[in-house]
Design an enzyme around this catalytic site. Sequence first.
Site, short mmCIF file in Angstrom:
data_model
loop_
_atom_site.label_atom_id
_atom_site.label_comp_id
_atom_site.label_asym_id
_atom_site.label_seq_id
_atom_site.Cartn_x
_atom_site.Cartn_y
_atom_site.Cartn_z
N THR A 139 0.83 -1.20 0.00
CA THR A 139 0.00 0.00 0.00
C THR A 139 0.87 1.26 0.00
OG1 THR A 139 -1.43 1.28 1.47
CG2 THR A 139 -0.09 -0.37 2.51
N ASP A 140 0.27 2.36 -0.47
CA ASP A 140 1.00 3.65 -0.39
C ASP A 140 1.07 4.16 1.05
OD1 ASP A 140 -1.66 4.36 -0.06
OD2 ASP A 140 -1.68 5.89 -1.63
N GLU A 141 0.29 3.55 1.96
CA GLU A 141 0.23 4.07 3.33
C GLU A 141 1.57 3.89 4.06
OE1 GLU A 141 -3.48 3.28 5.38
OE2 GLU A 141 -4.53 3.06 3.49
N TYR A 188 -1.62 -0.65 10.97
CA TYR A 188 -1.77 -1.32 9.67
C TYR A 188 -0.56 -1.02 8.77
CZ TYR A 188 -3.20 -1.70 4.74
OH TYR A 188 -3.24 -1.97 3.39
N LYS A 192 2.43 -3.45 7.31
CA LYS A 192 2.67 -3.62 5.87
C LYS A 192 4.12 -3.22 5.54
CE LYS A 192 0.29 -4.69 2.89
NZ LYS A 192 -0.10 -6.00 2.32
P1 NAD Z 1 -9.45 -7.52 2.23
O1 NAD Z 1 -9.45 -7.25 3.70
O2 NAD Z 1 -10.68 -7.24 1.44
O3 NAD Z 1 -9.04 -9.05 1.95
C1 NAD Z 1 -8.01 -9.67 2.65
C2 NAD Z 1 -8.12 -11.18 2.41
O4 NAD Z 1 -7.03 -11.81 3.10
C3 NAD Z 1 -9.42 -11.80 2.95
O5 NAD Z 1 -9.97 -12.67 1.99
C4 NAD Z 1 -8.96 -12.55 4.19
O6 NAD Z 1 -9.76 -13.71 4.45
C5 NAD Z 1 -7.54 -12.93 3.81
N1 NAD Z 1 -6.70 -13.16 5.00
C6 NAD Z 1 -6.56 -12.35 6.08
N2 NAD Z 1 -5.73 -12.91 6.97
C7 NAD Z 1 -5.32 -14.09 6.45
C8 NAD Z 1 -4.44 -15.11 6.88
N3 NAD Z 1 -3.83 -15.06 8.08
N4 NAD Z 1 -4.23 -16.18 6.07
C9 NAD Z 1 -4.85 -16.28 4.85
N5 NAD Z 1 -5.71 -15.34 4.40
C10 NAD Z 1 -5.94 -14.25 5.18
O7 NAD Z 1 -8.21 -6.68 1.67
P2 NAD Z 1 -8.03 -5.92 0.28
O8 NAD Z 1 -8.56 -4.55 0.43
O9 NAD Z 1 -8.49 -6.77 -0.83
O10 NAD Z 1 -6.44 -5.80 0.23
C11 NAD Z 1 -5.66 -6.86 -0.32
C12 NAD Z 1 -4.19 -6.48 -0.25
O11 NAD Z 1 -3.96 -5.27 -0.97
C13 NAD Z 1 -3.69 -6.24 1.17
O12 NAD Z 1 -2.39 -6.77 1.26
C14 NAD Z 1 -3.67 -4.72 1.29
O13 NAD Z 1 -2.68 -4.31 2.20
C15 NAD Z 1 -3.33 -4.32 -0.13
N6 NAD Z 1 -3.84 -3.00 -0.54
C16 NAD Z 1 -5.16 -2.67 -0.36
C17 NAD Z 1 -5.62 -1.44 -0.81
C18 NAD Z 1 -7.08 -1.06 -0.67
O14 NAD Z 1 -7.44 0.09 -0.98
N7 NAD Z 1 -7.97 -1.94 -0.27
C19 NAD Z 1 -4.74 -0.54 -1.41
C20 NAD Z 1 -3.40 -0.91 -1.59
C21 NAD Z 1 -2.96 -2.15 -1.15
P1 TYD Z 2 -10.89 3.71 4.41
O1 TYD Z 2 -11.85 3.30 3.35
O2 TYD Z 2 -10.97 3.07 5.75
O3 TYD Z 2 -9.42 3.55 3.78
P2 TYD Z 2 -7.97 4.06 4.37
O4 TYD Z 2 -8.12 4.37 5.80
O5 TYD Z 2 -7.11 2.88 4.12
O6 TYD Z 2 -7.60 5.25 3.53
O7 TYD Z 2 -11.04 5.28 4.63
C1 TYD Z 2 -10.90 6.20 3.57
C2 TYD Z 2 -10.98 7.60 4.17
O8 TYD Z 2 -12.30 7.81 4.67
C3 TYD Z 2 -10.04 7.81 5.35
O9 TYD Z 2 -9.54 9.14 5.29
C4 TYD Z 2 -10.94 7.63 6.56
C5 TYD Z 2 -12.28 8.13 6.06
N1 TYD Z 2 -13.46 7.46 6.67
C6 TYD Z 2 -14.49 8.23 7.25
O10 TYD Z 2 -14.44 9.48 7.26
N2 TYD Z 2 -15.57 7.58 7.79
C7 TYD Z 2 -15.67 6.22 7.78
O11 TYD Z 2 -16.67 5.66 8.32
C8 TYD Z 2 -14.62 5.44 7.19
C9 TYD Z 2 -14.68 3.93 7.16
C10 TYD Z 2 -13.54 6.12 6.63
#
Ligand code: NAD
Ligand code: TYD
Length: 382
Positions: A139-141, A188, A192
Amino acid sequence: MVNNSSRNIVITGGAGFIGSHVVRLFVNKYPDYNIINLDKLTYAGNLENLRDIENKPNYKFVKMDICDFDAFYKLMQEEKIDGIIHLAAESHVDRSIKDPFTFARTNVMGTLSLLQAAKLYWESLPEGYEGKRFYHISTDEVYGALEMNHPEGIEPPFKTTASSSEHHLAYGDEFFYETTKYNPHSPYSAAKASSDHFVRAYHDTYGMPTIVTNCSNNYGPYQFPEKLIPLFINNIRHRKPLPVYGKGENVRDWLYVEDHARAIDVIFHNGKVAETYNIGGFNEWKNIDLIKVMIKTVDRILGNPEGYSLDLITYVTDRLGHDARYAIDSTKLQKELGWEPSLQFEEGIEKTVRWYLDHQEWMDNITSGDYQKYYEEMYKER
Ligand code: NAD
Ligand code: TYD
């Protein structure tokens, strides 16, 4: 470049939001590959996300915890795994604030466990690491937070086909580059960041062919409704309050999930070993502006008068350590590998809102907990 015509690939976290899009893309695009979706099915895992491909001959689901070293090592041997695309993680910042240990366990120890099993297995083969790939999705975070030194927004130095014509603003002068120093703030992002370092260490120490990518916030179908976009679409529909953290001024950079999945495909096949690529669509939004777009879109589709749901906006206590601004520079990926986001944001958000409104049953199965019962009998833990 990895160009085998047939490959045995494990995609971890394939039952989650982004993972399910990656699994679907690979299963449909590469009929000769053997695609194994490895997922523990935590609260965030939902196999209903993959119903449309679950019977394809090149797809298999394995319920497994990535921390289970022995089981994963055995799976690598049995399936002769030569590629790992690692997405499994605990992914929600708010949960990480309440329960950091689970994040350290899965994101750090789980990643390390996969790396070590892959190392032992690949090093035992006559060809060693030749043709192998460990691709870690991050992630970019991990880069921390950027300053918001242009609160009203300025014309950014970049242009991209996917940026909207109406809204194409940057809220600061700085961007996250591949060279930006890691400076994670939340549990988080700290977890990561640690896993990213381990992945790079396995390349630098043992010569494992690894790649890391850092992506901006994703949106689109199948996202668990704890995250901003699906939560708010659902709440608008049901006239529930929309909890806006702080003043709603925080900026996030949004990318349509299928564009992320396409980037992962390109990078898995053509990315250079040991490189890092940033993935993003140059699409910054202040939370409150994005929330107003969601309200407008949902109201229009449901036939409500314009502005009908604005009264649902409820300002609540800010998230602890809430990062001000994320903004990715993905020029390297665009120039070196020719990837570009395909969707304008207006199109992406329209598709996304319509998808959630049209899939109320999917949402109801999550809120009722039924989504976890559905496959319980079908798949047993190994
Ligand atoms: P998500 O929470 O929707 O899915 C995570 C999946 O991992 C789930 O299916 C869960 O069951 C599985 N999981 C969790 N713990 C596990 C374990 N111990 N063993 C096996 N499986 C396990 O997450 P997402 O939003 O799809 O993100 C996927 C990846 O992409 C993550 O690594 C996250 O850090 C990265 N990412 C997410 C975003 C975003 O905006 N969602 C952006 C950049 C990077
Ligand atoms: P989120 O979807 O949790 O992603 P991330 O924290 O990884 O960026 O949140 C996106 C943005 O929205 C973040 O700045 C937090 C804000 N947010 C709210 O204001 N209210 C909410 O209920 C949630 C879930 C997020």
